[in-house]
Design a protein around this motif. Sequence first.
Motif, PDB file in Angstrom:
ATOM      1  N   TYR A 299     -36.656 -16.357 -52.056  1.00  0.00           N
ATOM      2  CA  TYR A 299     -37.826 -16.491 -52.933  1.00  0.00           C
ATOM      3  C   TYR A 299     -38.740 -17.557 -52.341  1.00  0.00           C
ATOM      4  N   VAL A 300     -39.973 -17.176 -52.017  1.00  0.00           N
ATOM      5  CA  VAL A 300     -40.908 -18.081 -51.348  1.00  0.00           C
ATOM      6  C   VAL A 300     -42.163 -18.231 -52.197  1.00  0.00           C
ATOM      7  N   ASP A 301     -42.408 -19.440 -52.684  1.00  0.00           N
ATOM      8  CA  ASP A 301     -43.661 -19.742 -53.376  1.00  0.00           C
ATOM      9  C   ASP A 301     -44.632 -20.256 -52.322  1.00  0.00           C
ATOM     10  N   LEU A 302     -45.535 -19.383 -51.900  1.00  0.00           N
ATOM     11  CA  LEU A 302     -46.457 -19.726 -50.816  1.00  0.00           C
ATOM     12  C   LEU A 302     -47.305 -20.945 -51.151  1.00  0.00           C
ATOM     13  N   SER A 303     -47.631 -21.125 -52.409  1.00  0.00           N
ATOM     14  CA  SER A 303     -48.530 -22.210 -52.801  1.00  0.00           C
ATOM     15  C   SER A 303     -47.917 -23.586 -52.612  1.00  0.00           C
ATOM     16  N   GLU A 304     -46.581 -23.657 -52.530  1.00  0.00           N
ATOM     17  CA  GLU A 304     -45.918 -24.953 -52.427  1.00  0.00           C
ATOM     18  C   GLU A 304     -45.629 -25.377 -50.988  1.00  0.00           C
ATOM     19  N   ILE A 305     -45.835 -24.469 -50.040  1.00  0.00           N
ATOM     20  CA  ILE A 305     -45.538 -24.791 -48.639  1.00  0.00           C
ATOM     21  C   ILE A 305     -46.677 -25.636 -48.067  1.00  0.00           C
ATOM     22  N   ARG A 306     -46.297 -26.636 -47.294  1.00  0.00           N
ATOM     23  CA  ARG A 306     -47.246 -27.540 -46.663  1.00  0.00           C
ATOM     24  C   ARG A 306     -47.170 -27.397 -45.145  1.00  0.00           C
ATOM     25  N   PRO A 307     -48.182 -27.857 -44.433  1.00  0.00           N
ATOM     26  CA  PRO A 307     -48.140 -27.755 -42.970  1.00  0.00           C
ATOM     27  C   PRO A 307     -46.846 -28.301 -42.389  1.00  0.00           C
ATOM     28  N   MET A 308     -46.248 -27.508 -41.502  1.00  0.00           N
ATOM     29  CA  MET A 308     -44.910 -27.781 -40.980  1.00  0.00           C
ATOM     30  C   MET A 308     -44.957 -28.123 -39.495  1.00  0.00           C
ATOM     31  N   ILE A 309     -43.878 -28.737 -39.034  1.00  0.00           N
ATOM     32  CA  ILE A 309     -43.665 -28.964 -37.611  1.00  0.00           C
ATOM     33  C   ILE A 309     -42.194 -28.726 -37.316  1.00  0.00           C
ATOM     34  N   ALA A 310     -41.913 -27.946 -36.278  1.00  0.00           N
ATOM     35  CA  ALA A 310     -40.538 -27.766 -35.801  1.00  0.00           C
ATOM     36  C   ALA A 310     -40.371 -28.671 -34.592  1.00  0.00           C
ATOM     37  N   MET A 311     -39.595 -29.713 -34.756  1.00  0.00           N
ATOM     38  CA  MET A 311     -39.413 -30.690 -33.694  1.00  0.00           C
ATOM     39  C   MET A 311     -38.481 -30.132 -32.618  1.00  0.00           C
ATOM     40  N   PRO A 312     -38.505 -30.737 -31.422  1.00  0.00           N
ATOM     41  CA  PRO A 312     -37.584 -30.285 -30.379  1.00  0.00           C
ATOM     42  C   PRO A 312     -36.138 -30.374 -30.887  1.00  0.00           C
ATOM     43  N   ILE A 468     -38.246 -33.888 -17.942  1.00  0.00           N
ATOM     44  CA  ILE A 468     -38.059 -33.479 -19.331  1.00  0.00           C
ATOM     45  C   ILE A 468     -39.394 -33.578 -20.066  1.00  0.00           C
ATOM     46  N   ALA A 469     -39.758 -32.503 -20.688  1.00  0.00           N
ATOM     47  CA  ALA A 469     -40.887 -32.492 -21.615  1.00  0.00           C
ATOM     48  C   ALA A 469     -40.407 -31.741 -22.845  1.00  0.00           C
ATOM     49  N   SER A 470     -41.161 -31.801 -23.907  1.00  0.00           N
ATOM     50  CA  SER A 470     -40.689 -31.142 -25.113  1.00  0.00           C
ATOM     51  C   SER A 470     -41.835 -30.553 -25.900  1.00  0.00           C
ATOM     52  N   VAL A 471     -41.479 -29.560 -26.715  1.00  0.00           N
ATOM     53  CA  VAL A 471     -42.450 -28.819 -27.512  1.00  0.00           C
ATOM     54  C   VAL A 471     -42.097 -28.937 -28.979  1.00  0.00           C
ATOM     55  N   ALA A 472     -43.106 -29.159 -29.797  1.00  0.00           N
ATOM     56  CA  ALA A 472     -42.974 -29.040 -31.246  1.00  0.00           C
ATOM     57  C   ALA A 472     -43.848 -27.875 -31.673  1.00  0.00           C
ATOM     58  N   LEU A 473     -43.318 -27.012 -32.524  1.00  0.00           N
ATOM     59  CA  LEU A 473     -44.074 -25.854 -32.989  1.00  0.00           C
ATOM     60  C   LEU A 473     -44.879 -26.223 -34.230  1.00  0.00           C
ATOM     61  N   MET A 474     -46.142 -25.789 -34.242  1.00  0.00           N
ATOM     62  CA  MET A 474     -47.031 -26.018 -35.379  1.00  0.00           C
ATOM     63  C   MET A 474     -47.975 -24.836 -35.520  1.00  0.00           C
ATOM     64  N   ASP A 475     -48.675 -24.793 -36.600  1.00  0.00           N
ATOM     65  CA  ASP A 475     -49.682 -23.767 -36.814  1.00  0.00           C
ATOM     66  C   ASP A 475     -50.978 -24.149 -36.106  1.00  0.00           C
ATOM     67  N   ALA A 476     -51.755 -23.129 -35.737  1.00  0.00           N
ATOM     68  CA  ALA A 476     -53.012 -23.349 -35.021  1.00  0.00           C
ATOM     69  C   ALA A 476     -53.938 -24.297 -35.776  1.00  0.00           C
ATOM     70  N   ARG A 477     -53.925 -24.240 -37.099  1.00  0.00           N
ATOM     71  CA  ARG A 477     -54.841 -25.063 -37.890  1.00  0.00           C
ATOM     72  C   ARG A 477     -54.509 -26.549 -37.767  1.00  0.00           C
ATOM     73  N   SER A 478     -53.227 -26.878 -37.826  1.00  0.00           N
ATOM     74  CA  SER A 478     -52.847 -28.289 -37.686  1.00  0.00           C
ATOM     75  C   SER A 478     -52.940 -28.749 -36.231  1.00  0.00           C
ATOM     76  N   ILE A 479     -52.773 -27.829 -35.292  1.00  0.00           N
ATOM     77  CA  ILE A 479     -53.018 -28.177 -33.889  1.00  0.00           C
ATOM     78  C   ILE A 479     -54.497 -28.521 -33.714  1.00  0.00           C
ATOM     79  N   ALA A 480     -55.369 -27.721 -34.308  1.00  0.00           N
ATOM     80  CA  ALA A 480     -56.809 -28.003 -34.216  1.00  0.00           C
ATOM     81  C   ALA A 480     -57.142 -29.323 -34.913  1.00  0.00           C
ATOM     82  N   ALA A 481     -56.498 -29.587 -36.051  1.00  0.00           N
ATOM     83  CA  ALA A 481     -56.736 -30.855 -36.753  1.00  0.00           C
ATOM     84  C   ALA A 481     -56.299 -32.031 -35.894  1.00  0.00           C
ATOM     85  N   THR A 482     -55.167 -31.872 -35.197  1.00  0.00           N
ATOM     86  CA  THR A 482     -54.693 -32.915 -34.287  1.00  0.00           C
ATOM     87  C   THR A 482     -55.657 -33.081 -33.123  1.00  0.00           C
ATOM     88  N   ALA A 483     -56.169 -31.960 -32.609  1.00  0.00           N
ATOM     89  CA  ALA A 483     -57.146 -32.031 -31.517  1.00  0.00           C
ATOM     90  C   ALA A 483     -58.426 -32.733 -31.969  1.00  0.00           C
TER      91      ALA A 483
END
Length: 763
Positions: A299-312, A468-483
């Motif tokens: 059960y997923v309440d879309l309205s409660e989800i906030r911008p996420m990051i998947a860390m390495p 060694i380098a690493s990637v965190a996954l994010m949505d395009a919108r928060s990537i743009a906000a970070t940029a």
Amino acid sequence: MIKLYNSGAYLLNGREIIEDGPEAAAVLKSKLGDSIPSKEEAAKNTIAYGILESHNTSGSMQKLKIKFDRLTSHDITFVGIIQTARASGLEKFPVPYVLTNCHNSLCAVGGTINEDDHMFGLSCAKKYGGIYVPPHQAVIHQFAREMLAGGGKMLLGSDSHTRYGALGTMAMGEGGPEIVKQLLSKTYDINMPGVVGVYLTGTPAKGVGPQDIALAIIGKVFANGYVNNKVMEFVGEGVANLSVDYRIGIDVMTTETTCLSSIWVTDEKVKEFYDIHGRVEEYKELAPAPVAYYDGMIYVDLSEIRPMIAMPFHPSNTYTIDELNANLYDILDEVEKKALVSLGGSVKYSLKDKVRNGKLYVEQGVIAGCAGGGFENICDATDILNGKFIGADEFSLSVYPASQPIFMELVKNGSIAKLMETGATIRTAFCGPCFGAGDVPANNGLSIRHTTRNFPNREGSKLNNGQIASVALMDARSIAATAANKGYLTSAMDIDVEYTKPKYFFDKNIYENRVYNGVGKADTSAEIKFGPGIVDWPAMGALTEDVMLKVVSVIHDPVTTTDELIPSGETSSFRSNPLGLAEYTLSRKDPAYVGRAKEVRAIEEARQAGENPASKDEEAAKAFAKVKEVFKDLDENKTAVGSAIFAVKPGDGSAREQAASCQKVLGGMANIAREYATKRYRSNLINWGMLPFLTDVEELPFENGDYIFVPGIAAAIREKSAIIKAYVVGDELKEFELKLGELTDDERDIILKGCLINYYREQ
């Protein structure tokens, strides 16, 4: 935010969930009266069941034999697939088969071999009647969405992110041998999978994108295996609140849950998608019946989800961006400790040094591929960045539209110009950032990406070279906000922006003028073009009655990815040379593996040449001598010697069969595991004639370098024995038990004959 039901659940009229349990019958009776279907009948009312039933040829819905409508592969996999199919008797492609060139179009390692493989693909499309998509035209999954998907259809691809459920297409990503079976008009054989409902409600908050929803779900279901090898069926009133592009962005990431496939309810928005792409006849309305039973419910309440990051270093290592920023040092310390498991202490790894003035600074942003390169993602990112600039420090931003038609429309509506003004660079359709062959960060760099995976080395660094380098996954919108914040981690919800949501127009001429479509026009006289890097598969022998295995690698990580078994990135340039590619097997996890495996292979090659294998290696001689003290009739000249690896849970990630075939060509004969992370990796082992052993022995009875004798293995496979006795060879023979798990009759025959090529060649 997200709730996992502890048991199955009924869905009434697509809107009401009734959890299975002691009170379910009474609740159902109060709503349905006496017309309550049994649980077994209600389970047949899912969308997934209907599609599987319509494609099943076995006559049994417990043991499925599926024939797919369409197939697709990219340029890391299609050469090996077609070479295997040719060796097995291929005459023509029986269904539309798309060959895209999106993985190695920019990877120049190895001279001409990339374009040689592309020309091989074009010539095979002509000879066997396929579709050839030239480099830079589209990534594999975007082309399939635009030109291949169809409502109620089933599609098989040799890439793990083959997911078109949002368009009403049940798609699965498997290793190349499963594509070969379809090319030879055979079937995809599986047990009826469980179906888990994903009930969406609400509307996403402004600034929350599809990657945020996907990461939130992955974070809840990956570790507990809630949807492992099941079909995820997306339902609920929240679906209608999402654009099709948004649904696609969630759907493609379902692969990272380890589910088998996905399917969504369809509506007028999906019909419009097909209409825009000139294929409205492919639309089909799909919905579960009024009473449907699911084996689980998310059960997923879309309205409660906030911008996420998947860390390495995994898509399930998830936090909200706000949570990370509020607890920066604690979370970074936690991530660093987890990384020690993946990296094994082979390099110095730190993220806390990314903190500047109390904020997390990243060096790179990437919006790309089948997950991030969609039209809506890039338009929203453009709106956030419009009038801003990314700065002249380390931070950089790259944007890869997923297809030329998307790129063209972004040019026409001005988005590309606006992005370029910010300092971002625009690239063509390319999958490189997803698998380590594009935008490789500097050593110790941290990259935020709207792509599919962030496993170790997926960004292109090399641990064995001290990188060694690493990637965190994010949505395009928060990537743009970070940029827009010049590299300091920022949630898109913290940006004041009005999203313009421009309309998408699809230009069909781009593909009509450039893509070769040979469906139904196979030219048997066409000559296949072979570059010097394209090498046939080596001969592989049948399984002997008894086998002697030498353990050449032991991996205790909780999960071993296919990228650790055979690295992606620049190594994939050697994908068409089985022996050349095999040199990289386990190179980033156990660099000594290849040498050890070759030593074992040399013993077996001597046996096949008529020599006594015990005479070629002192350790092997001792092992055979010890075994013959107990098994006095053993003939070492008739006993194959092969290497084996142990991993706790191998096979998470890519569908590339090279993770198994590279072991095979190095003399690999078996994997031993607690469990297999995905069906596709286990299937790859089987199709390459390797024994997919399982062990539940609490403490391993063997160590790296030990010999294991497995008597009567061929008979055990023929007789479908549940338990297989094996012996660790030391000062004495130490008995322990192995299992093979469930195998179809065809899978047993494939293992006995040594590989899929042998199996079909004998037929």
